[in-house]
Write a protein that holds these residues in place. Structure first.
Motif, PDB file in Angstrom:
ATOM      1  N   LEU A 231       0.835  -1.206   0.000  1.00  0.00           N
ATOM      2  CA  LEU A 231       0.000   0.000   0.000  1.00  0.00           C
ATOM      3  C   LEU A 231       0.868   1.255   0.000  1.00  0.00           C
ATOM      4  O   LEU A 231       0.574   2.235  -0.708  1.00  0.00           O
ATOM      5  N   LYS A 232       1.920   1.223   0.775  1.00  0.00           N
ATOM      6  CA  LYS A 232       2.833   2.373   0.828  1.00  0.00           C
ATOM      7  C   LYS A 232       3.444   2.642  -0.542  1.00  0.00           C
ATOM      8  O   LYS A 232       3.504   3.792  -1.007  1.00  0.00           O
ATOM      9  N   ARG A 233       3.895   1.555  -1.224  1.00  0.00           N
ATOM     10  CA  ARG A 233       4.502   1.719  -2.552  1.00  0.00           C
ATOM     11  C   ARG A 233       3.479   2.248  -3.550  1.00  0.00           C
ATOM     12  O   ARG A 233       3.797   3.092  -4.401  1.00  0.00           O
ATOM     13  N   ALA A 234       2.245   1.747  -3.475  1.00  0.00           N
ATOM     14  CA  ALA A 234       1.204   2.191  -4.410  1.00  0.00           C
ATOM     15  C   ALA A 234       0.896   3.673  -4.221  1.00  0.00           C
ATOM     16  O   ALA A 234       0.699   4.422  -5.194  1.00  0.00           O
ATOM     17  N   LYS A 235       0.853   4.123  -2.969  1.00  0.00           N
ATOM     18  CA  LYS A 235       0.584   5.538  -2.695  1.00  0.00           C
ATOM     19  C   LYS A 235       1.736   6.421  -3.177  1.00  0.00           C
ATOM     20  O   LYS A 235       1.521   7.535  -3.679  1.00  0.00           O
ATOM     21  N   GLU A 236       2.977   5.938  -3.026  1.00  0.00           N
ATOM     22  CA  GLU A 236       4.145   6.694  -3.499  1.00  0.00           C
ATOM     23  C   GLU A 236       4.113   6.840  -5.016  1.00  0.00           C
ATOM     24  O   GLU A 236       4.392   7.907  -5.564  1.00  0.00           O
ATOM     25  N   ARG A 237       3.736   5.754  -5.698  1.00  0.00           N
ATOM     26  CA  ARG A 237       3.643   5.797  -7.166  1.00  0.00           C
ATOM     27  C   ARG A 237       2.527   6.734  -7.595  1.00  0.00           C
ATOM     28  O   ARG A 237       2.665   7.479  -8.575  1.00  0.00           O
ATOM     29  N   LEU A 238       1.411   6.705  -6.856  1.00  0.00           N
ATOM     30  CA  LEU A 238       0.286   7.579  -7.189  1.00  0.00           C
ATOM     31  C   LEU A 238       0.671   9.045  -7.059  1.00  0.00           C
ATOM     32  O   LEU A 238       0.326   9.881  -7.910  1.00  0.00           O
ATOM     33  N   ALA A 239       1.418   9.373  -6.008  1.00  0.00           N
ATOM     34  CA  ALA A 239       1.837  10.769  -5.788  1.00  0.00           C
ATOM     35  C   ALA A 239       2.776  11.258  -6.886  1.00  0.00           C
ATOM     36  O   ALA A 239       2.812  12.457  -7.202  1.00  0.00           O
ATOM     37  N   ALA A 240       3.532  10.342  -7.482  1.00  0.00           N
ATOM     38  CA  ALA A 240       4.526  10.732  -8.489  1.00  0.00           C
ATOM     39  C   ALA A 240       4.008  10.631  -9.924  1.00  0.00           C
ATOM     40  O   ALA A 240       4.695  11.011 -10.872  1.00  0.00           O
ATOM     41  N   THR A 241       2.798  10.100 -10.105  1.00  0.00           N
ATOM     42  CA  THR A 241       2.268   9.865 -11.453  1.00  0.00           C
ATOM     43  C   THR A 241       1.390  11.032 -11.909  1.00  0.00           C
ATOM     44  O   THR A 241       0.516  11.493 -11.171  1.00  0.00           O
ATOM     45  N   LYS A 242       1.619  11.478 -13.144  1.00  0.00           N
ATOM     46  CA  LYS A 242       0.841  12.579 -13.724  1.00  0.00           C
ATOM     47  C   LYS A 242      -0.211  12.066 -14.705  1.00  0.00           C
ATOM     48  O   LYS A 242      -1.260  12.702 -14.869  1.00  0.00           O
ATOM     49  N   ASP A 243       0.070  10.935 -15.365  1.00  0.00           N
ATOM     50  CA  ASP A 243      -0.849  10.407 -16.371  1.00  0.00           C
ATOM     51  C   ASP A 243      -2.189  10.024 -15.729  1.00  0.00           C
ATOM     52  O   ASP A 243      -2.224   9.275 -14.746  1.00  0.00           O
ATOM     53  N   GLU A 244      -3.291  10.535 -16.291  1.00  0.00           N
ATOM     54  CA  GLU A 244      -4.608  10.337 -15.688  1.00  0.00           C
ATOM     55  C   GLU A 244      -5.032   8.873 -15.682  1.00  0.00           C
ATOM     56  O   GLU A 244      -5.607   8.380 -14.715  1.00  0.00           O
ATOM     57  N   ALA A 245      -4.771   8.183 -16.800  1.00  0.00           N
ATOM     58  CA  ALA A 245      -5.158   6.771 -16.877  1.00  0.00           C
ATOM     59  C   ALA A 245      -4.391   5.945 -15.845  1.00  0.00           C
ATOM     60  O   ALA A 245      -4.958   5.075 -15.169  1.00  0.00           O
ATOM     61  N   ALA A 246      -3.095   6.233 -15.735  1.00  0.00           N
ATOM     62  CA  ALA A 246      -2.274   5.518 -14.751  1.00  0.00           C
ATOM     63  C   ALA A 246      -2.715   5.856 -13.335  1.00  0.00           C
ATOM     64  O   ALA A 246      -2.748   4.986 -12.452  1.00  0.00           O
ATOM     65  N   ARG A 247      -3.082   7.144 -13.114  1.00  0.00           N
ATOM     66  CA  ARG A 247      -3.527   7.559 -11.775  1.00  0.00           C
ATOM     67  C   ARG A 247      -4.823   6.843 -11.387  1.00  0.00           C
ATOM     68  O   ARG A 247      -4.995   6.403 -10.252  1.00  0.00           O
ATOM     69  N   LYS A 248      -5.733   6.715 -12.356  1.00  0.00           N
ATOM     70  CA  LYS A 248      -7.006   6.045 -12.075  1.00  0.00           C
ATOM     71  C   LYS A 248      -6.778   4.588 -11.675  1.00  0.00           C
ATOM     72  O   LYS A 248      -7.382   4.085 -10.723  1.00  0.00           O
ATOM     73  N   ALA A 249      -5.880   3.924 -12.405  1.00  0.00           N
ATOM     74  CA  ALA A 249      -5.578   2.520 -12.094  1.00  0.00           C
ATOM     75  C   ALA A 249      -4.954   2.392 -10.707  1.00  0.00           C
ATOM     76  O   ALA A 249      -5.291   1.485  -9.932  1.00  0.00           O
ATOM     77  N   LEU A 250      -4.056   3.322 -10.384  1.00  0.00           N
ATOM     78  CA  LEU A 250      -3.398   3.282  -9.071  1.00  0.00           C
ATOM     79  C   LEU A 250      -4.382   3.614  -7.949  1.00  0.00           C
ATOM     80  O   LEU A 250      -4.301   3.041  -6.858  1.00  0.00           O
ATOM     81  N   GLU A 251      -5.320   4.536  -8.207  1.00  0.00           N
ATOM     82  CA  GLU A 251      -6.330   4.868  -7.202  1.00  0.00           C
ATOM     83  C   GLU A 251      -7.201   3.654  -6.888  1.00  0.00           C
ATOM     84  O   GLU A 251      -7.567   3.406  -5.728  1.00  0.00           O
ATOM     85  N   GLU A 252      -7.551   2.889  -7.926  1.00  0.00           N
ATOM     86  CA  GLU A 252      -8.333   1.668  -7.729  1.00  0.00           C
ATOM     87  C   GLU A 252      -7.539   0.637  -6.927  1.00  0.00           C
ATOM     88  O   GLU A 252      -8.086  -0.054  -6.063  1.00  0.00           O
ATOM     89  N   THR A 253      -6.238   0.555  -7.209  1.00  0.00           N
ATOM     90  CA  THR A 253      -5.376  -0.375  -6.470  1.00  0.00           C
ATOM     91  C   THR A 253      -5.297   0.008  -4.998  1.00  0.00           C
ATOM     92  O   THR A 253      -5.411  -0.845  -4.107  1.00  0.00           O
ATOM     93  N   VAL A 254      -5.105   1.303  -4.744  1.00  0.00           N
ATOM     94  CA  VAL A 254      -5.027   1.784  -3.363  1.00  0.00           C
ATOM     95  C   VAL A 254      -6.336   1.504  -2.624  1.00  0.00           C
ATOM     96  O   VAL A 254      -6.331   1.043  -1.472  1.00  0.00           O
ATOM     97  N   ALA A 255      -7.471   1.766  -3.282  1.00  0.00           N
ATOM     98  CA  ALA A 255      -8.770   1.520  -2.653  1.00  0.00           C
ATOM     99  C   ALA A 255      -8.952   0.033  -2.340  1.00  0.00           C
ATOM    100  O   ALA A 255      -9.475  -0.332  -1.271  1.00  0.00           O
ATOM    101  N   SER A 256      -8.509  -0.826  -3.258  1.00  0.00           N
ATOM    102  CA  SER A 256      -8.600  -2.271  -3.036  1.00  0.00           C
ATOM    103  C   SER A 256      -7.732  -2.701  -1.859  1.00  0.00           C
ATOM    104  O   SER A 256      -8.162  -3.493  -1.008  1.00  0.00           O
ATOM    105  N   PHE A 257      -6.497  -2.161  -1.789  1.00  0.00           N
ATOM    106  CA  PHE A 257      -5.594  -2.485  -0.682  1.00  0.00           C
ATOM    107  C   PHE A 257      -6.178  -2.026   0.655  1.00  0.00           C
ATOM    108  O   PHE A 257      -6.086  -2.728   1.670  1.00  0.00           O
ATOM    109  N   GLU A 258      -6.779  -0.850   0.671  1.00  0.00           N
ATOM    110  CA  GLU A 258      -7.322  -0.305   1.918  1.00  0.00           C
ATOM    111  C   GLU A 258      -8.515  -1.125   2.405  1.00  0.00           C
ATOM    112  O   GLU A 258      -8.696  -1.322   3.611  1.00  0.00           O
TER     113      GLU A 258
END
Length: 315
Positions: A231-258
């Motif tokens: 979860l920590k790694r996913a949040k770090e990647r989300l904070a550093a990602t600008k691409d919207e499609a990639a951000r959406k995928a990472l947000e879904e991953t973070v929500a699933s982990f939580e």
């Protein structure tokens, strides 16, 4: 010796056997030692304080009368809620009640359905459920344990509907050690195989409710550690990602982990104080590192001399 060691720790100990303990096969092989071996097993089970044993097919190899006579004078109860003689009368008590550590524990026995030596096994389900209900209502027991000397699939179906039964210990095919798992209403507890292990089921009861498995808490804690790192790694990647499609995928991953973290945190708290009922299963392996009782070993060697193919521990 292993059971004596448990008692020496000061723990309240209840020794039970799920049956199919006396003979290697349901039908006699003609082995000259099978009768003496079964008699020795009965005596030693009683001597080590076994409170009850279910009657299985491999306990009736030499017939009903042999088993009855072999158990005469023993403190150990032979149990079967569904075994009847040729006249349709119950052969053994359906259950017994033992008070251990301040708990009243009802123990029910079950035998295979169908024709057996000098007896018949009636349908298991109705007999067991009726006896469990009686123990709850009349005897006011705190815990009900079913010793099921019946096929595994029959036991699973029974456990899923076993209202009033807390734990089911099964013997028939020799499945060996495993994990305790809830199957419907009751928890299945593999008792080990042919005396090679002793299943050690620790209970803590401070109130009503469903038993919770402490092993689940331990597994949840380990999974939680790994999940927190991911979860920590996913949040770090989300904070550093600008691409919207990639951000959406990472947000879904973070929500699933939580969501998964919340479920694991709930399981990880099972070993905290305040849980009304918990259980934990472990096994004591009876290998070469566990010394035999010298007196018992001599009795064994009279039947199975050292060097013979059958030589070993009696149970």
């Amino acid at each position: 010796m292993a059971i004596e060691a448990e008692r020496a720790k000061g723990a309240a100990v209840l020794v039970l056997d799920a049956g199919n303990a006396l003979f290697k096969f349901p039908n006699s092989t003609g082995d000259k030692n099978e009768k003496a071996r079964a008699e020795l097993l009965l005596k030693q089970m009683d001597a080590m304080g076994t409170v009850a044993m279910a009657v299985g097919a491999r306990d009736l190899t030499l017939g009903l009368n042999f088993l009855r006579n072999g158990a005469k004078g023993a403190k150990m109860k032979l149990l079967s809620a569904n075994l009847v003689d040729k006249e349709g009368k119950p052969v053994f008590p359906a259950s017994t009640v033992a008070t251990v550590g301040g708990l009243k524990i009802g123990v029910v026995g079950a035998s295979p359905e169908g024709t057996l030596p000098e007896s018949k096994g009636l349908p298991v389900g109705p007999a067991v459920l009726a006896e469990a209900r009686r123990l709850r209502e009349k005897e006011k027991v705190d815990v009900v344990v079913l010793l099921a000397a019946v096929p595994y699939e029959v036991t699973r179906r029974l456990a899923s509907q076993a209202e009033g039964v807390d734990f089911v210990m099964q013997s028939h095919e020799g499945r060996g050690p495993g994990v305790a798992y809830r199957d419907g209403l009751a928890t299945m507890v593999p008792p080990g195989e042919r005396g090679r292990q002793v299943a050690r089921l620790e209970l803590a009861v401070s109130g009503p409710g469903t038993f919770q498995d402490l092993a689940t808490a331990g597994q949840a804690k380990e999974s939680l550690k790994n999940l927190e790192a991911n979860l920590k790694r996913a949040k770090e990647r989300l904070a550093a990602t600008k691409d919207e499609a990639a951000r959406k995928a990472l947000e879904e991953t973070v929500a699933s982990f939580e969501a998964r973290r919340a479920a694991l945190q709930k399981d990880a708290k099972l070993d905290a104080t305040g849980m009304a009922r918990t259980h934990q299963l472990s096994y004591i392996q009876l290998g070469a590192d566990k010394p035999s009782d010298p007196a018992v070993q001599k009795l064994v060697e009279r039947i199975e001399p050292p060097g013979s193919s059958d030589h070993g521990h009696p149970h």
